[in-house]
Design an enzyme around this catalytic site. Structure first.
Site, mmCIF file in Angstrom:
data_model
loop_
_atom_site.group_PDB
_atom_site.id
_atom_site.type_symbol
_atom_site.label_atom_id
_atom_site.label_comp_id
_atom_site.label_asym_id
_atom_site.label_seq_id
_atom_site.Cartn_x
_atom_site.Cartn_y
_atom_site.Cartn_z
ATOM 1 N N LYS A 98 1.050 -1.200 -0.210
ATOM 2 C CA LYS A 98 0.054 0.151 -0.124
ATOM 3 C C LYS A 98 1.060 1.288 -0.005
ATOM 4 O O LYS A 98 0.783 2.230 -0.726
ATOM 5 C CB LYS A 98 -0.831 0.013 1.102
ATOM 6 C CG LYS A 98 -1.644 1.259 1.619
ATOM 7 C CD LYS A 98 -2.367 1.222 2.735
ATOM 8 C CE LYS A 98 -1.756 1.582 3.973
ATOM 9 N NZ LYS A 98 -1.514 3.014 4.258
ATOM 10 N N ASN A 99 1.979 1.392 0.812
ATOM 11 C CA ASN A 99 2.414 2.510 1.042
ATOM 12 C C ASN A 99 3.436 2.702 -0.168
ATOM 13 O O ASN A 99 4.171 4.032 -0.101
ATOM 14 C CB ASN A 99 3.533 2.490 2.602
ATOM 15 C CG ASN A 99 2.400 2.766 3.571
ATOM 16 O OD1 ASN A 99 1.158 2.850 3.283
ATOM 17 N ND2 ASN A 99 2.773 2.649 4.820
ATOM 18 N N CYS A 130 -4.861 12.684 12.912
ATOM 19 C CA CYS A 130 -5.629 11.582 12.778
ATOM 20 C C CYS A 130 -5.731 10.675 13.903
ATOM 21 O O CYS A 130 -5.107 11.144 14.876
ATOM 22 C CB CYS A 130 -5.351 10.668 11.348
ATOM 23 S SG CYS A 130 -3.551 9.930 11.702
ATOM 24 N N ARG A 163 0.343 14.672 13.170
ATOM 25 C CA ARG A 163 0.942 14.323 11.988
ATOM 26 C C ARG A 163 1.186 15.460 11.205
ATOM 27 O O ARG A 163 0.288 15.559 9.935
ATOM 28 C CB ARG A 163 -0.100 13.034 11.370
ATOM 29 C CG ARG A 163 0.166 11.835 11.953
ATOM 30 C CD ARG A 163 -0.496 10.670 11.168
ATOM 31 N NE ARG A 163 0.213 10.090 9.998
ATOM 32 C CZ ARG A 163 -0.180 9.333 9.152
ATOM 33 N NH1 ARG A 163 -1.443 8.953 9.361
ATOM 34 N NH2 ARG A 163 0.722 8.819 8.214
ATOM 35 N N ASP A 205 4.184 0.455 11.932
ATOM 36 C CA ASP A 205 2.949 -0.237 11.216
ATOM 37 C C ASP A 205 2.610 -1.707 12.126
ATOM 38 O O ASP A 205 1.645 -2.055 11.487
ATOM 39 C CB ASP A 205 2.825 -0.214 9.909
ATOM 40 C CG ASP A 205 2.782 1.510 9.556
ATOM 41 O OD1 ASP A 205 2.570 2.150 10.091
ATOM 42 O OD2 ASP A 205 3.089 1.641 8.265
ATOM 43 N N ILE A 216 7.693 6.494 17.006
ATOM 44 C CA ILE A 216 7.305 7.277 15.650
ATOM 45 C C ILE A 216 5.998 8.321 16.015
ATOM 46 O O ILE A 216 5.802 9.235 15.612
ATOM 47 C CB ILE A 216 6.945 6.410 14.505
ATOM 48 C CG1 ILE A 216 8.274 5.427 14.266
ATOM 49 C CG2 ILE A 216 6.758 7.147 12.941
ATOM 50 C CD1 ILE A 216 9.473 6.367 13.821
ATOM 51 N N ARG A 224 -8.811 -0.198 4.086
ATOM 52 C CA ARG A 224 -7.881 0.869 3.812
ATOM 53 C C ARG A 224 -6.788 0.211 3.383
ATOM 54 O O ARG A 224 -6.091 0.583 2.189
ATOM 55 C CB ARG A 224 -7.914 1.920 4.875
ATOM 56 C CG ARG A 224 -8.922 2.665 5.199
ATOM 57 C CD ARG A 224 -8.815 3.634 5.859
ATOM 58 N NE ARG A 224 -7.560 4.608 5.092
ATOM 59 C CZ ARG A 224 -7.327 5.793 5.562
ATOM 60 N NH1 ARG A 224 -7.922 6.302 6.819
ATOM 61 N NH2 ARG A 224 -6.643 6.665 5.047
HETATM 62 N N1 EPU Z 1 6.567 14.587 10.807
HETATM 63 C C1 EPU Z 1 6.593 15.476 11.174
HETATM 64 N N2 EPU Z 1 6.587 16.445 10.043
HETATM 65 C C2 EPU Z 1 6.436 16.109 8.948
HETATM 66 C C3 EPU Z 1 6.082 14.735 8.579
HETATM 67 C C4 EPU Z 1 5.984 13.789 9.796
HETATM 68 O O1 EPU Z 1 6.919 15.942 12.318
HETATM 69 O O2 EPU Z 1 6.071 17.125 8.133
HETATM 70 C C5 EPU Z 1 6.607 13.343 11.887
HETATM 71 C C6 EPU Z 1 5.315 12.453 12.080
HETATM 72 O O3 EPU Z 1 4.171 13.220 12.783
HETATM 73 C C7 EPU Z 1 5.776 11.129 12.639
HETATM 74 C C8 EPU Z 1 7.097 11.053 11.972
HETATM 75 O O4 EPU Z 1 7.508 12.269 11.450
HETATM 76 O O5 EPU Z 1 5.736 11.298 13.961
HETATM 77 C C9 EPU Z 1 7.177 10.026 10.836
HETATM 78 O O6 EPU Z 1 5.847 10.276 9.945
HETATM 79 P P1 EPU Z 1 6.212 10.138 8.492
HETATM 80 O O7 EPU Z 1 5.995 11.618 7.520
HETATM 81 O O8 EPU Z 1 7.347 9.378 8.100
HETATM 82 O O9 EPU Z 1 4.746 9.504 8.076
HETATM 83 P P2 EPU Z 1 3.946 9.237 6.729
HETATM 84 O O10 EPU Z 1 4.806 9.369 5.408
HETATM 85 O O11 EPU Z 1 2.755 10.232 6.915
HETATM 86 C C10 EPU Z 1 3.879 6.908 6.209
HETATM 87 C C11 EPU Z 1 3.235 5.669 5.963
HETATM 88 C C12 EPU Z 1 2.370 5.374 7.715
HETATM 89 C C13 EPU Z 1 3.703 4.801 8.337
HETATM 90 C C14 EPU Z 1 4.765 5.948 8.469
HETATM 91 C C15 EPU Z 1 5.854 5.781 9.422
HETATM 92 C C16 EPU Z 1 2.407 6.034 3.887
HETATM 93 C C17 EPU Z 1 1.099 6.314 2.900
HETATM 94 N N3 EPU Z 1 2.000 6.086 5.290
HETATM 95 O O12 EPU Z 1 3.502 7.758 6.562
HETATM 96 O O13 EPU Z 1 1.700 4.192 7.219
HETATM 97 O O14 EPU Z 1 3.035 4.683 9.711
HETATM 98 O O15 EPU Z 1 4.945 6.455 7.186
HETATM 99 O O16 EPU Z 1 6.400 4.501 8.659
HETATM 100 O O17 EPU Z 1 3.324 5.686 3.508
HETATM 101 C C18 EPU Z 1 -0.009 2.759 7.904
HETATM 102 O O18 EPU Z 1 0.240 2.117 6.729
HETATM 103 O O19 EPU Z 1 -0.857 2.235 8.685
HETATM 104 C C19 EPU Z 1 0.436 3.774 8.203
HETATM 105 C C20 EPU Z 1 -0.011 4.825 9.102
#
Ligand code: EPU
Length: 435
Positions: free
Chosen positions: A23-24, A119, A124, A310, A332, A402
């Site tokens: 998915k990701n 969320c 996030r 995850d 995380i 999802r």
């Molecule tokens: N963060 C910030 N600022 C940002 C972005 C992130 O502070 O601008 C923080 C977040 O709040 C979190 C950490 O950095 O504490 C990591 O967040 P990240 O941006 O890496 O997460 P994401 O890219 O939004 C993806 C996956 C998530 C998975 C996370 C961490 C996708 C679509 N989603 O989210 O997947 O948990 O990386 O590995 O790739 C899931 O599949 O259940 C899921 C939530």
């Protein structure tokens, strides 16, 4: 009201199952199709509600999307390259829709995407995405809840490390924003997740010049044009991990086809500590079994190659039935413990403080009605239901839909008893009288 699952506990899972595409990886790769006019074909795409939602978003951005003409195949044909602003109603449904920002900016020179809210995993924010895009030369502003980015990036040096580690989709967005144009972009403290590498490989196949994906330093040299491609999505390491834990929690013996054990070392390392057996049958096939009660083991979630957040709620399901105390530290998403009260409803013994939980393993759990609070929590509840006595009713399974491609079919094939109950709207008293 969404459908629900009824899981009957006690069956030992055996047999073979095939892991779906990630998915990701698929979601940012679908968004990346916006970078080239014409038809991009993605293979091994999982059939998920999030994928269908991304398809709807891309259609509002001038694409014609054909979903699953053959299993796993999605065709995204970019026809009209003028829209730059997907509708809030769709974007607000899924955080990953923010992944269209980088491709739109790079290709169309402008993007207007609504800011995702918080969320169930916590706040996030998207500050790292925004900081990254501004650092490579685009103008970024905020208006009525939207992030507005203008002007193709010209390159620069970006530091993407935040307090909680690098951002996965932030790295995807900056990489996509930087691929077209004349400048060189250096992303320091980039996310190293295999899903980022899969996206980079797709972009390279489209004609992009990218080095270092999979390491904390990614260098992107802009190119004038990209072309559509046919490309494969990697196996879903989180789905594979969930199925492996299902094998362990039921004391079963399961073969997983089409998985990538090389990107699952953190989980496999914990299996060794817990006494869960595994063997690699070939490059993409794993056997996982468990014939005794697992031992407790501590976990700390970390960016890749650390233990994935995850899989935190799925492994906690196994810890709940293991011998001894396990410490779970969530680095995380410090608030990603919404599943804990639901696990307790089944008899689990868990104490939680701030970003840490202590799980005391118990020898039996009892089925009860529970509700999933997010995708991975839903998976954890199903895992507990497989091991609990009696029936576990898992509500709010739209979360599970999802991100897991036909999970109930896969578990059923392995011998589980899990039924989906379609929501039947309850008739109100006056309707009953009139009938
Ligand atoms: N963060 C910030 N600022 C940002 C972005 C992130 O502070 O601008 C923080 C977040 O709040 C979190 C950490 O950095 O504490 C990591 O967040 P990240 O941006 O890496 O997460 P994401 O890219 O939004 C993806 C996956 C998530 C998975 C996370 C961490 C996708 C679509 N989603 O989210 O997947 O948990 O990386 O590995 O790739 C899931 O599949 O259940 C899921 C939530």
């Amino acid at each position: 009201m969404p459908d629900k699952f009824i899981v009957s506990g006690g069956a030992r899972l055996t047999g073979a199952v095939t892991v779906s595409g990630s998915k990701n990886a698929a979601l940012p790769m679908m968004a990346a199709a916006l970078l080239a006019r014409g038809a991009t074909v993605l293979r091994n795409v999982p059939d998920l509600s999030d994928v269908r939602l991304m398809a709807d978003i891309l259609e509002t951005l001038g694409c014609s999307v054909t979903l699953f003409p053959q299993p796993g195949v999605v065709i995204i044909d970019v026809q009209d390259e003028t829209p730059v602003s997907p509708p809030y109603e769709l974007v607000s449904e899924m955080r990953a829709s923010f992944c269209v920002l980088g491709p739109l900016l790079s290709r169309r020179g402008e993007a207007r995407v609504s800011q995702p809210g918080g969320c169930t995993l916590g706040e996030r924010p998207v500050d790292l995405h925004v900081k990254g895009i501004a650092a490579i030369g685009s103008e970024v502003s905020f208006e009525r809840g939207n992030v507005i980015a203008k002007g193709r990036p010209t390159g620069g040096r970006v530091y993407l490390g935040g307090n909680m580690g690098p951002s996965v989709t932030g790295t995807c967005n900056v990489m996509c924003a930087a691929v077209m144009g004349s400048g060189v972009t250096v992303i320091e403290q980039a996310a190293c997740e295999p899903e980022v590498t899969n996206l980079a490989e797709m972009l390279i196949a489209m004609g992009a010049r990218i080095h270092g994906a999979g390491t904390p330093r990614i260098v992107v040299q802009g190119v004038p044009e990209l072309h559509p491609v046919s490309f494969d999505v990697i196996p879903d390491r989180i789905e594979a991990g969930t199925l492996m834990i299902a094998a362990a929690i039921t004391r079963g013996d399961v073969v997983l086809n089409k998985c990538d054990p090389d990107v699952m070392l953190a989980l496999l390392d914990k299996f060794t500590e817990m006494g869960v057996g595994f063997e690699r049958l070939d490059a993409t096939t794993m056997r996982v079994w468990c014939d005794t009660r697992p031992r407790a083991a501590d976990i700390t979630t970390l960016p890749y190659p650390g233990f994935p957040t995850d899989l935190q709620s799925p492994i906690m399901a196994l810890q709940c039935l293991s011998e001894g105390y396990s410490l779970v530290e969530e680095k995380i998403y410090p608030e990603r413990f919404m599943h804990v009260p639901e696990y307790r409803r089944l008899g689990a013994e868990i104490r939680k403080q701030f970003n840490t939980a202590i799980v005391t393993g118990v020898t039996r759990l009892q089925g009860a009605p529970v509700a999933s609070t997010d995708l991975r929590a839903g998976a954890g509840l199903i895992l507990l239901g497989l091991a609990a006595e009696g029936e576990t009713e898992v509500l709010k399974i739209s979360h599970v839909d999802r991100g897991y491609d036909r999970l109930e079919d896969k578990l059923t094939k392995l011998g589980a008893t899990i039924r989906r109950i379609k929501y039947q709207p309850r008739r109100r008293a006056e309707d009953r009288k009139a009938a």
